[in-house]
Design a protein around this motif. Structure first.
Motif, PDB file in Angstrom:
ATOM      1  N   ILE A   1     -28.466 -26.301 -23.845  1.00  0.00           N
ATOM      2  CA  ILE A   1     -28.829 -25.465 -23.240  1.00  0.00           C
ATOM      3  C   ILE A   1     -30.211 -24.772 -23.590  1.00  0.00           C
ATOM      4  CG2 ILE A   1     -27.967 -23.651 -25.320  1.00  0.00           C
ATOM      5  CD1 ILE A   1     -27.415 -21.387 -22.863  1.00  0.00           C
ATOM      6  N   VAL A   2     -31.017 -24.681 -22.454  1.00  0.00           N
ATOM      7  CA  VAL A   2     -32.341 -24.118 -22.754  1.00  0.00           C
ATOM      8  C   VAL A   2     -32.582 -22.495 -22.032  1.00  0.00           C
ATOM      9  CG1 VAL A   2     -34.803 -24.495 -22.094  1.00  0.00           C
ATOM     10  CG2 VAL A   2     -33.378 -26.398 -22.613  1.00  0.00           C
ATOM     11  N   VAL A   3     -33.153 -21.748 -22.764  1.00  0.00           N
ATOM     12  CA  VAL A   3     -33.308 -20.518 -22.106  1.00  0.00           C
ATOM     13  C   VAL A   3     -34.831 -20.359 -22.238  1.00  0.00           C
ATOM     14  CG1 VAL A   3     -32.955 -18.019 -22.469  1.00  0.00           C
ATOM     15  CG2 VAL A   3     -31.029 -19.505 -22.966  1.00  0.00           C
ATOM     16  N   SER A   4     -35.422 -19.996 -21.129  1.00  0.00           N
ATOM     17  CA  SER A   4     -37.058 -20.197 -21.098  1.00  0.00           C
ATOM     18  C   SER A   4     -37.161 -18.644 -20.674  1.00  0.00           C
ATOM     19  CB  SER A   4     -37.509 -21.244 -20.259  1.00  0.00           C
ATOM     20  OG  SER A   4     -38.851 -20.799 -19.923  1.00  0.00           O
ATOM     21  N   HIS A   5     -38.003 -18.053 -21.659  1.00  0.00           N
ATOM     22  CA  HIS A   5     -38.424 -16.643 -21.209  1.00  0.00           C
ATOM     23  C   HIS A   5     -40.076 -16.674 -21.236  1.00  0.00           C
ATOM     24  CE1 HIS A   5     -34.934 -13.853 -21.780  1.00  0.00           C
ATOM     25  NE2 HIS A   5     -34.542 -14.836 -21.052  1.00  0.00           N
ATOM     26  N   THR A   6     -40.662 -17.806 -21.241  1.00  0.00           N
ATOM     27  CA  THR A   6     -41.980 -17.866 -21.498  1.00  0.00           C
ATOM     28  C   THR A   6     -42.964 -18.502 -20.165  1.00  0.00           C
ATOM     29  OG1 THR A   6     -42.289 -20.100 -22.458  1.00  0.00           O
ATOM     30  CG2 THR A   6     -41.886 -18.027 -23.952  1.00  0.00           C
ATOM     31  N   GLY A   7     -42.021 -19.082 -19.473  1.00  0.00           N
ATOM     32  CA  GLY A   7     -42.716 -19.974 -18.180  1.00  0.00           C
ATOM     33  C   GLY A   7     -43.485 -21.208 -18.714  1.00  0.00           C
ATOM     34  N   ARG A   8     -43.282 -21.554 -20.215  1.00  0.00           N
ATOM     35  CA  ARG A   8     -44.077 -22.783 -20.568  1.00  0.00           C
ATOM     36  C   ARG A   8     -43.220 -23.999 -20.273  1.00  0.00           C
ATOM     37  NH1 ARG A   8     -45.017 -22.964 -26.629  1.00  0.00           N
ATOM     38  NH2 ARG A   8     -42.623 -22.715 -26.741  1.00  0.00           N
ATOM     39  N   MET A   9     -43.872 -25.038 -19.992  1.00  0.00           N
ATOM     40  CA  MET A   9     -43.326 -26.376 -19.764  1.00  0.00           C
ATOM     41  C   MET A   9     -42.317 -26.535 -20.938  1.00  0.00           C
ATOM     42  SD  MET A   9     -42.547 -29.078 -17.994  1.00  0.00           S
ATOM     43  CE  MET A   9     -43.647 -29.006 -16.634  1.00  0.00           C
ATOM     44  N   ILE A  10     -41.159 -27.106 -20.942  1.00  0.00           N
ATOM     45  CA  ILE A  10     -40.272 -27.396 -22.014  1.00  0.00           C
ATOM     46  C   ILE A  10     -39.933 -28.974 -21.620  1.00  0.00           C
ATOM     47  CG2 ILE A  10     -38.396 -26.954 -23.380  1.00  0.00           C
ATOM     48  CD1 ILE A  10     -38.602 -23.929 -22.358  1.00  0.00           C
ATOM     49  N   ALA A  11     -40.029 -29.862 -22.443  1.00  0.00           N
ATOM     50  CA  ALA A  11     -39.782 -31.244 -22.439  1.00  0.00           C
ATOM     51  C   ALA A  11     -38.834 -31.527 -23.423  1.00  0.00           C
ATOM     52  CB  ALA A  11     -40.875 -32.189 -22.410  1.00  0.00           C
ATOM     53  N   LEU A  12     -37.454 -32.128 -23.043  1.00  0.00           N
ATOM     54  CA  LEU A  12     -36.417 -32.461 -23.952  1.00  0.00           C
ATOM     55  C   LEU A  12     -36.509 -34.041 -23.578  1.00  0.00           C
ATOM     56  CD1 LEU A  12     -33.851 -29.887 -23.207  1.00  0.00           C
ATOM     57  CD2 LEU A  12     -35.739 -29.715 -24.905  1.00  0.00           C
ATOM     58  N   ILE A  13     -36.284 -34.794 -24.799  1.00  0.00           N
ATOM     59  CA  ILE A  13     -35.996 -36.140 -24.499  1.00  0.00           C
ATOM     60  C   ILE A  13     -35.008 -36.409 -25.831  1.00  0.00           C
ATOM     61  CG2 ILE A  13     -36.886 -38.379 -24.660  1.00  0.00           C
ATOM     62  CD1 ILE A  13     -39.927 -37.053 -24.874  1.00  0.00           C
ATOM     63  N   GLY A  14     -33.699 -37.089 -25.209  1.00  0.00           N
ATOM     64  CA  GLY A  14     -32.704 -37.521 -26.056  1.00  0.00           C
ATOM     65  C   GLY A  14     -32.251 -36.785 -27.028  1.00  0.00           C
ATOM     66  N   VAL A  15     -31.809 -35.470 -26.693  1.00  0.00           N
ATOM     67  CA  VAL A  15     -31.421 -34.433 -27.764  1.00  0.00           C
ATOM     68  C   VAL A  15     -30.166 -33.900 -27.116  1.00  0.00           C
ATOM     69  CG1 VAL A  15     -33.378 -33.574 -28.977  1.00  0.00           C
ATOM     70  CG2 VAL A  15     -33.081 -32.716 -26.592  1.00  0.00           C
ATOM     71  N   GLU A  16     -28.979 -34.084 -27.856  1.00  0.00           N
ATOM     72  CA  GLU A  16     -27.555 -33.803 -27.106  1.00  0.00           C
ATOM     73  C   GLU A  16     -27.253 -32.691 -27.771  1.00  0.00           C
ATOM     74  OE1 GLU A  16     -25.338 -37.320 -27.485  1.00  0.00           O
ATOM     75  OE2 GLU A  16     -26.985 -38.411 -26.662  1.00  0.00           O
ATOM     76  N   ASP A  17     -26.434 -31.766 -26.997  1.00  0.00           N
ATOM     77  CA  ASP A  17     -25.740 -30.534 -27.491  1.00  0.00           C
ATOM     78  C   ASP A  17     -27.020 -29.798 -28.097  1.00  0.00           C
ATOM     79  OD1 ASP A  17     -23.207 -29.911 -26.902  1.00  0.00           O
ATOM     80  OD2 ASP A  17     -22.418 -31.493 -28.371  1.00  0.00           O
ATOM     81  N   ILE A  18     -28.001 -29.654 -27.531  1.00  0.00           N
ATOM     82  CA  ILE A  18     -29.192 -28.847 -28.146  1.00  0.00           C
ATOM     83  C   ILE A  18     -29.250 -27.709 -27.677  1.00  0.00           C
ATOM     84  CG2 ILE A  18     -31.007 -29.419 -26.411  1.00  0.00           C
ATOM     85  CD1 ILE A  18     -31.838 -29.979 -30.119  1.00  0.00           C
ATOM     86  N   VAL A  19     -29.749 -26.533 -28.579  1.00  0.00           N
ATOM     87  CA  VAL A  19     -30.096 -25.291 -27.960  1.00  0.00           C
ATOM     88  C   VAL A  19     -31.587 -25.060 -28.344  1.00  0.00           C
ATOM     89  CG1 VAL A  19     -29.477 -22.913 -28.609  1.00  0.00           C
ATOM     90  CG2 VAL A  19     -27.792 -24.620 -28.875  1.00  0.00           C
ATOM     91  N   VAL A  20     -32.129 -24.712 -27.328  1.00  0.00           N
ATOM     92  CA  VAL A  20     -33.601 -24.233 -27.503  1.00  0.00           C
ATOM     93  C   VAL A  20     -33.967 -23.100 -26.477  1.00  0.00           C
ATOM     94  CG1 VAL A  20     -35.744 -24.939 -26.701  1.00  0.00           C
ATOM     95  CG2 VAL A  20     -34.470 -26.678 -27.479  1.00  0.00           C
ATOM     96  N   ILE A  21     -34.092 -21.956 -27.418  1.00  0.00           N
ATOM     97  CA  ILE A  21     -34.405 -20.546 -26.827  1.00  0.00           C
ATOM     98  C   ILE A  21     -35.861 -20.418 -27.412  1.00  0.00           C
ATOM     99  CG2 ILE A  21     -33.751 -18.297 -27.028  1.00  0.00           C
ATOM    100  CD1 ILE A  21     -31.383 -20.430 -26.370  1.00  0.00           C
ATOM    101  N   ASP A  22     -36.680 -20.258 -26.006  1.00  0.00           N
ATOM    102  CA  ASP A  22     -38.025 -20.017 -25.971  1.00  0.00           C
ATOM    103  C   ASP A  22     -38.487 -18.826 -25.637  1.00  0.00           C
ATOM    104  OD1 ASP A  22     -40.701 -21.282 -25.897  1.00  0.00           O
ATOM    105  OD2 ASP A  22     -40.797 -21.169 -23.912  1.00  0.00           O
TER     106      ASP A  22
END
Lengths: 373, 373
Positions: free
Chosen positions: B320-341
């Motif tokens: 899951i990625v939650v983006s509250h900034t409008g920045r470009m978020i690049a994910l490579i080869g990360v599984e079951d990841i949680v990114v809260i921006d």
């Protein structure tokens, strides 16, 4: 202490400062390429580190920098000692044969018989006196007419570097460790890399080339005659009022080709290339895994944190965090993670995927997101 | 269609809107708690979803919201239909017995014989008519004098929820599915959770309580007499000019205790608690793993992306990625990841570690970093 070779008096260093370092996106950008970053924690940029490594060999007078017009101000700020005639500006990137070849052609006109050494602006070297010893030997071998490279003894089965397959020793007085080069080989897969490491005759290609300028130009001409003609035309006009006009006409038409292909591989095939095995530590810090390794002190469980004013809270996590925003960054239970936090782009990956970052940059280009490149 | 129970005319809903949702940091904050977020992609906040679920049962007139003074404006913006007498503001959080007990005491004074149902402001429910059917039965059982909860049939061996161990059926006309409750049990470890799932007598505790207000207050008084006395004193003054003075004196001194401990567990032990098994889908969206699951459509390989204007480029990544900034978020080869921006804080973890986010919030508090909480 061994005597310095006489040929050192005719030795110029050239620093091609061009590559963006796509595998280090979003840290490295078109407007802030890799060589303008401090990736080692030394407190200064890789370009400045490179200058400081070469100045004891050349003095400030004999170091030339080839860079893009857009980077001129940043480069001159980093290198206040850089003399104006030693700044060669590219109107657009034309790859390493054009960059190094132009420097060779200009210097050969100014100082016939000059020996040049080309050293990347964005690599990391530890063991400066070992580096200088290797350059001394390389200069001697170059003076004898060889195209010379400095190879690095592999310390692990890296798949991130190209390799140089060495042959037997050559008998060059003053360059006793010189080996003839059998061939240059591309980045291997893991099994092949293990074999290279075991065989002991393979060295890492560190992208350093030392040669008499006339010999280098001769090799370029043998494989790329049109490119050589362009370089000579540019060099002839360089120190005259015609420079601008000739650059506008000639430079954009030059063939883009890496010096590995135009010079190193053909010269190796013809038995004209020698390698000096460098005993110093070297890394091209080509991707984030490499930077993480550089900062981890060899301990895999460590988390490397780069960036002024970084605020990082980490719970059982390892890898690397680069913070360029001052935001609080919390990591929980992520291993070998790579988090690169910049104002307009965030990258999250793992060390194992670090080489794939370039593909993301390519995808961003294709998808019209070049605002973050 | 079954007839609506008469007791429904005396039924009020109470929405305690208090918890910050620490396990959802840095999305959920002190000034933007979980109930004010759209975590389902419904386009509206969880609080608004809750209101819309209850309005068909109660109408707009009979829903009371208990929330913190700081959230008054945000709550009223979300719920323009909320009537002023139905807003109960806490000067500081005193846990759920005080919040729900005060609502019960106020409503009992205003409408003797009232039945209240307390429904968390920040849970997700799918299957509204099944929800209403369960509430209908609960209201009937409450009218008969029971303390009633609605339990959820487990669909997996969750370790993130508390459980209700049910006993045999009761014979309550109009609440045919009611079961007596043996006990409330805390969040289990994975093996115990598997056993609960296999046994079939365990339901998830969804934190919903339905009871006659007088009965609820009686139960509070049985276990916490001082707390009850305070609540009655508050309620007596509530609709008078003395409210402010009494609140200032009484509220800060009330014991902080969850209603599970003050009412549910003692009532279960005394055989006075019944559970209506809810047939609807429910989730407390208590952590990021839960949100990821909610959005993945059950497919583990999926990457859920939340946030208006999110720019995400992902290569073989899931989570899951939650983006509250409008920045470009690049994910490579990360599984079951949680990114809260978020603008001032970034969280990187995995679904498996989602429950540990609360510990990070605690650590941030201790380390003086409450600017990002």
């Amino acid at each position: 202490m061994p005597q310095l070779p006489d040929a050192l008096d005719r030795f110029y260093s050239v620093i091609p400062a061009g590559g963006i370092g796509s595998r280090l996106w979003p840290l490295s950008r078109a407007d802030a390429p890799k060589f303008l970053h401090d990736l080692t924690g030394s407190g200064q940029t890789l370009l400045r580190d490179t200058w400081d490594r070469l100045a004891p060999l050349n003095g400030d007078q004999r170091i030339m920098v080839v860079t893009g017009r857009a980077h001129r101000a940043a480069v001159e700020k980093q290198l206040p000692e850089l003399r104006d005639p030693n700044v060669v500006l590219e109107s657009e990137p034309r790859d390493s044969t054009a960059a190094i070849g132009l420097a060779a052609a200009i210097l050969e006109r100014r100082h016939p018989g000059v020996i040049i050494g080309s050293f990347p602006a964005d690599h990391v070297i530890t063991g400066e006196s070992l580096f200088r010893s290797a350059v001394h030997e390389a200069v001697v071998a170059a003076d004898a007419g060889y195209i010379v490279t400095i190879g690095i003894r592999p310390t692990e089965a890296s798949i991130g570097f190209g390799y140089i397959k060495s042959d037997g020793p050559l008998d060059i007085p003053g360059a006793e460790s010189a080996l003839s080069v059998d061939s240059f080989v591309e980045k291997p897969d893991p099994e092949v890399a293990e074999r290279y490491l075991a065989e002991g005759t393979y060295l890492w290609n560190a992208g350093m080339f030392i040669a008499r300028a006339d010999r280098l130009l001769e090799e370029i001409g043998a494989s790329e005659p049109a490119l050589l003609a362009g370089l000579l035309e540019l060099a002839e006009a360089w120190d005259t009022p015609r420079r601008g006009a000739v650059v506008d006409k000639v430079w954009p038409a030059l063939k883009k080709i890496a010096i590995d292909y135009s010079v190193a591989e053909p010269a190796a095939a013809a038995g004209k290339l020698v390698v000096i095995p460098g005993q110093f530590e070297w890394d091209d810090v080509g991707d984030f895994a490499s930077i993480a390794k550089l900062h981890s002190g060899g301990r895999k469980a460590n988390l490397a944190i780069l960036g002024e004013g970084a605020r990082v809270l980490a719970d059982s996590s390892s890898g690397i965090v680069v913070s360029h925003t001052g935001r609080m960054i919390a990591l929980i239970g992520v291993e070998d993670i790579v988090v690169i936090d910049t104002p307009d782009a965030l990258l999250v990956t793992t060390s194992a995927n670090a080489q794939k970052v370039k593909a993301v940059v390519d995808a961003l280009k294709l998808s019209g997101s070049s605002d973050v490149l």
